[in-house]
Scaffold this active site. Structure first.
Site, PDB file in Angstrom:
ATOM      1  N   GLY A  13      -7.430   3.931  19.100  1.00 48.75           N
ATOM      2  CA  GLY A  13      -6.822   5.001  18.982  1.00 48.75           C
ATOM      3  C   GLY A  13      -7.097   6.470  19.729  1.00 48.75           C
ATOM      4  O   GLY A  13      -8.028   6.345  20.543  1.00 48.75           O
ATOM      5  N   GLN A  14      -6.750   7.495  19.040  1.00 41.77           N
ATOM      6  CA  GLN A  14      -6.936   8.824  19.743  1.00 41.77           C
ATOM      7  C   GLN A  14      -8.461   9.198  19.942  1.00 41.77           C
ATOM      8  O   GLN A  14      -8.811   9.542  21.184  1.00 41.77           O
ATOM      9  CB  GLN A  14      -6.349   9.972  18.993  1.00 41.77           C
ATOM     10  N   HIS A  64      -6.009   4.171   8.231  1.00 43.37           N
ATOM     11  CA  HIS A  64      -4.526   4.165   7.803  1.00 43.37           C
ATOM     12  C   HIS A  64      -4.194   5.644   7.694  1.00 43.37           C
ATOM     13  O   HIS A  64      -4.458   6.486   6.778  1.00 43.37           O
ATOM     14  CB  HIS A  64      -4.117   3.471   6.378  1.00 43.37           C
ATOM     15  N   THR A 104     -11.321  13.503   6.644  1.00 45.69           N
ATOM     16  CA  THR A 104     -10.268  14.588   6.912  1.00 45.69           C
ATOM     17  C   THR A 104     -10.131  15.545   6.009  1.00 45.69           C
ATOM     18  O   THR A 104     -10.942  15.782   4.934  1.00 45.69           O
ATOM     19  CB  THR A 104      -8.889  13.669   6.570  1.00 45.69           C
ATOM     20  N   TYR A 128      -3.555   9.384   0.938  1.00 49.71           N
ATOM     21  CA  TYR A 128      -4.353   9.452   2.039  1.00 49.71           C
ATOM     22  C   TYR A 128      -5.517  10.139   1.788  1.00 49.71           C
ATOM     23  O   TYR A 128      -6.872   9.560   2.104  1.00 49.71           O
ATOM     24  CB  TYR A 128      -3.619   9.760   3.275  1.00 49.71           C
ATOM     25  N   LYS A 132      -9.420   8.327   1.705  1.00 52.11           N
ATOM     26  CA  LYS A 132     -10.407   8.796   2.644  1.00 52.11           C
ATOM     27  C   LYS A 132     -11.630   9.258   1.982  1.00 52.11           C
ATOM     28  O   LYS A 132     -12.858   9.070   2.173  1.00 52.11           O
ATOM     29  CB  LYS A 132      -9.952   9.658   3.744  1.00 52.11           C
ATOM     30  N   TRP A 153      -5.740  17.749  12.006  1.00 52.54           N
ATOM     31  CA  TRP A 153      -4.877  18.063  12.863  1.00 52.54           C
ATOM     32  C   TRP A 153      -5.294  17.637  14.307  1.00 52.54           C
ATOM     33  O   TRP A 153      -5.033  18.477  15.228  1.00 52.54           O
ATOM     34  CB  TRP A 153      -4.584  19.616  13.119  1.00 52.54           C
TER      35      TRP A 153
END
Length: 288
Positions: A13-14, A64, A104, A128, A132, A153
Site C-alpha cells: 500500500g501507499q 479496509h 484515522t 470505517y 478503525k 487524507w
C-alpha cells in the site's frame, strides 16, 4: 531503542511503499507482508508468522480503507480493521514486540472548528471510523507497547486524490470538488518519516501524524493544479450536491488533527502540507 527487524503489513500500500523507500539501504531487516502472504484476520497464522520472524516492531498498514464500500461491507471492515489489529497486537505482546497501529481522523465526528488533539473525545460517524476505532482499542487492550498513529487524507504510491485529480485534468476542462470538508493532506512519505522517528523513542501512546496546516478538498485540488501547471477549472460544490455512485458514508466536515504529542517531543515536526505536496509532485516529474 535500536530497531533492527520490522514486520510491515499492508506492504504494497501507499504507506508500505513509503516505509520501504526509507528503510532500504539501512541496517534494518524488513519483513513485508500483504493479504496474499499473511491473513491478519487469522489469529493462528499471525501468531505463527510473528513468533517465526520475531520482529522488534510491527507496523500495521493493512486496512479496509474504501470508506464508502465499508458501509455495505461492514463485516469485512470489522474483520480487517478491528480483528486483524487485535490479532497483531496479541502476537506482538507474546513476542515482546512493539506495534504501530495506523488509524484515522474518521474516529472523530468533525463537528468542531478547531484541530483535534490526541486527548479529544472520539465519536466516529461511519463504519470505517467505527472499525478503525475498534482496532485502536484492541491494540491498546492487547499489547503493552503500542503507538496509535492517526493520520488523514493520505496520498503516495498508488491510487489517491492527487493522482485522480491529475488524471481527470487530462480528460476534462473542469472538475467539481467539495469545498466544505476540511482536513490536512498528508504524504505517505512524511507519515513514514514520522513513524520511523517515534518507534525508537519508547514514548508509547496515541499520536496524530498529519502534515501541518489545513485546507479543503477544493483548495487542495486547486493547489495540485497550480503545482502541476494545469489550467483545469475547479468548481467548488457543497457535500450535499456531490454525487457518488456508491452509498456515501457520512464524513467529518472538519477533521484537522493537531500533532500535539509529536510536537511536544521537540526535535521533529512534519512538513507543511503544501511543501510535502511539492516534494511528491517533483517525484512524479512536475516542477513547481
Amino acid at each position: 531503542m535500536d530497531i533492527k527487524k520490522i514486520l510491515i503489513t499492508g506492504y504494497n500500500g501507499q504507506l508500505g511503499h513509503a516505509l520501504k523507500s526509507l528503510l532500504e539501504g539501512t541496517d534494518a531487516r524488513i519483513i513485508g507482508t500483504d493479504a496474499d502472504t499473511l491473513d491478519i484476520c487469522d489469529a493462528a497464522s499471525v501468531e505463527k508468522a510473528v513468533m517465526e520472524y520475531r520482529p522488534d516492531t510491527i507496523i500495521n498498514c493493512a486496512a479496509h480503507t474504501a470508506v464508502n464500500k465499508c458501509e455495505v461491507d461492514a463485516d469485512n471492515a470489522e474483520r480487517i480493521n478491528a480483528l486483524g489489529a487485535k490479532n497483531l497486537a496479541v502476537a506482538a505482546n507474546k513476542a515482546g514486540a512493539q506495534i504501530v497501529q495506523v488509524s484515522t481522523d474518521y474516529v472523530f465526528d468533525g463537528e468542531t472548528d478547531k484541530p483535534y488533539t490526541e486527548e479529544d473525545m472520539v465519536n466516529p460517524q461511519n463504519v470505517y471510523g467505527r472499525t478503525k476505532l475498534a482496532g485502536e482499542k484492541a491494540v491498546m487492550e492487547n499489547c503493552s507497547r503500542y503507538f496509535i498513529v492517526r493520520t488523514a487524507w493520505l496520498y503516495g504510491e498508488g491510487n489517491n486524490f492527487v493522482r485522480t485529480m491529475l488524471k481527470l485534468a487530462d480528460e476534462k476542462d473542469s472538475l467539481t470538488v467539495v469545498n466544505d470538508q476540511f482536513g490536512t493532506p498528508t504524504s505517505a512519505l512524511e507519515l513514514a518519516r514520522m513513524i520511523l522517528y517515534i518507534i525508537p523513542s519508547g514514548e508509547y501512546g496515541i499520536y496524530h501524524g498529519t502534515c501541518e496546516g489545513e485546507t479543503s478538498w477544493y483548495e487542495f485540488a486547486c493547489e495540485i493544479m497550480r503545482q502541476a501547471g494545469k489550467d483545469t477549472k475547479i468548481i467548488p460544490v457543497p457535500t450535499s450536491e456531490y454525487k457518488t455512485e456508491e452509498k456515501a458514508a457520512k464524513r467529518p466536515m472538519y477533521s484537522v488533527l493537531e500533532n500535539k504529542k509529536l510536537n511536544s517531543m521537540g526535535s521533529y515536526r512534519m512538513k507543511e502540507w503544501e511543501e510535502a505536496l511539492t516534494e511528491y509532485m517533483q517525484q512524479m516529474g512536475y516542477a513547481k
